[in-house]
Design an enzyme around this catalytic site. Sequence first.
Site, PDB file in Angstrom:
ATOM      1  N   ASN A   1       8.196  -1.782  20.525  1.00 39.74           N
ATOM      2  CA  ASN A   1       6.932  -1.411  21.144  1.00 39.74           C
ATOM      3  C   ASN A   1       5.809  -1.617  20.127  1.00 39.74           C
ATOM      4  OD1 ASN A   1       8.162  -0.589  23.565  1.00 39.74           O
ATOM      5  ND2 ASN A   1       8.611   1.435  22.724  1.00 39.74           N
TER       6      ASN A   1
ATOM      7  N   GLN B   1       4.328   2.542  21.766  1.00 40.07           N
ATOM      8  CA  GLN B   1       4.770   2.909  20.412  1.00 40.07           C
ATOM      9  C   GLN B   1       4.291   4.320  20.078  1.00 40.07           C
ATOM     10  OE1 GLN B   1       3.400   0.282  17.256  1.00 40.07           O
ATOM     11  NE2 GLN B   1       4.831   1.155  15.770  1.00 40.07           N
TER      12      GLN B   1
ATOM     13  N   HIS C   1       9.943  -0.743  14.208  1.00 39.44           N
ATOM     14  CA  HIS C   1      11.367  -0.515  14.437  1.00 39.44           C
ATOM     15  C   HIS C   1      11.802  -1.295  15.654  1.00 39.44           C
ATOM     16  CE1 HIS C   1       8.987   2.603  16.438  1.00 39.44           C
ATOM     17  NE2 HIS C   1       9.875   2.573  17.421  1.00 39.44           N
TER      18      HIS C   1
ATOM     19  N   HIS D   1      14.495  -1.120  18.734  1.00 40.13           N
ATOM     20  CA  HIS D   1      15.460  -0.321  19.485  1.00 40.13           C
ATOM     21  C   HIS D   1      16.631  -1.240  19.842  1.00 40.13           C
ATOM     22  CE1 HIS D   1      12.578   3.022  20.584  1.00 40.13           C
ATOM     23  NE2 HIS D   1      11.701   2.062  20.357  1.00 40.13           N
TER      24      HIS D   1
HETATM   25  P1  AMP Z   1       8.630   4.139  19.881  1.00 42.79           P
HETATM   26  O1  AMP Z   1       8.186   4.974  21.061  1.00 42.79           O
HETATM   27  O2  AMP Z   1       8.953   2.717  20.220  1.00 42.79           O
HETATM   28  O3  AMP Z   1       7.639   4.256  18.742  1.00 42.79           O
HETATM   29  O4  AMP Z   1      10.005   4.749  19.403  1.00 42.79           O
HETATM   30  C1  AMP Z   1      10.082   5.828  18.549  1.00 42.79           C
HETATM   31  C2  AMP Z   1      11.449   6.387  18.728  1.00 42.79           C
HETATM   32  O5  AMP Z   1      11.737   7.200  17.608  1.00 42.79           O
HETATM   33  C3  AMP Z   1      11.627   7.242  19.976  1.00 42.79           C
HETATM   34  O6  AMP Z   1      12.642   6.679  20.804  1.00 42.79           O
HETATM   35  C4  AMP Z   1      12.028   8.610  19.419  1.00 42.79           C
HETATM   36  O7  AMP Z   1      12.986   9.255  20.219  1.00 42.79           O
HETATM   37  C5  AMP Z   1      12.560   8.244  18.043  1.00 42.79           C
HETATM   38  N1  AMP Z   1      12.481   9.276  17.025  1.00 42.79           N
HETATM   39  C6  AMP Z   1      11.405  10.020  16.678  1.00 42.79           C
HETATM   40  N2  AMP Z   1      11.712  10.852  15.660  1.00 42.79           N
HETATM   41  C7  AMP Z   1      13.005  10.615  15.333  1.00 42.79           C
HETATM   42  C8  AMP Z   1      13.912  11.154  14.368  1.00 42.79           C
HETATM   43  N3  AMP Z   1      13.536  12.126  13.517  1.00 42.79           N
HETATM   44  N4  AMP Z   1      15.163  10.672  14.328  1.00 42.79           N
HETATM   45  C9  AMP Z   1      15.566   9.716  15.187  1.00 42.79           C
HETATM   46  N5  AMP Z   1      14.759   9.160  16.111  1.00 42.79           N
HETATM   47  C10 AMP Z   1      13.493   9.611  16.205  1.00 42.79           C
END
Ligand code: AMP
Length: 110
Positions: free
Chosen positions: A86, A93, A99, A101
């Site tokens: 994202n 995002q 990152h 997924h």
């Molecule tokens: P995005 O929305 O593409 O920025 O994805 C961020 C992702 O990070 C989401 O799917 C969250 O569930 C995940 N996330 C946030 N904090 C953590 C954490 N401490 N450990 C593992 N995943 C996380």
Amino acid sequence: MSTIFSKIINKEIPTDIQYEDDLCIAINDINPKAKIHLLIIPKKEIQNINSADENDQEILGHLLLVCKKLAVDLKISESGYQILTNIGEGGGQTVMHLHFHLLSGNAVTL
Ligand code: AMP
């Protein structure tokens, strides 16, 4: 700007790191959207694809190959999986550190 992912990379927050090398880590998403939902995160603080440049070519290629390696290790490479990233708030995002997924088990439909 540093995010929670930098704290995870720096081991300031205990996390179940599934894979680590010089350039990246992979962790389980805390709020999984599929049976398998990993995040592949570069150690370098790159906000998203918008802020990547030619100096990041190796990292970007590496991240995708790590996704493939994890898919093989998890035995989902034949059945299929998704790699998503994202970009920006409008792109969904929420953590402003690049990152990918890696998702498998119930496909996110586009
Ligand atoms: P995005 O929305 O593409 O920025 O994805 C961020 C992702 O990070 C989401 O799917 C969250 O569930 C995940 N996330 C946030 N904090 C953590 C954490 N401490 N450990 C593992 N995943 C996380």
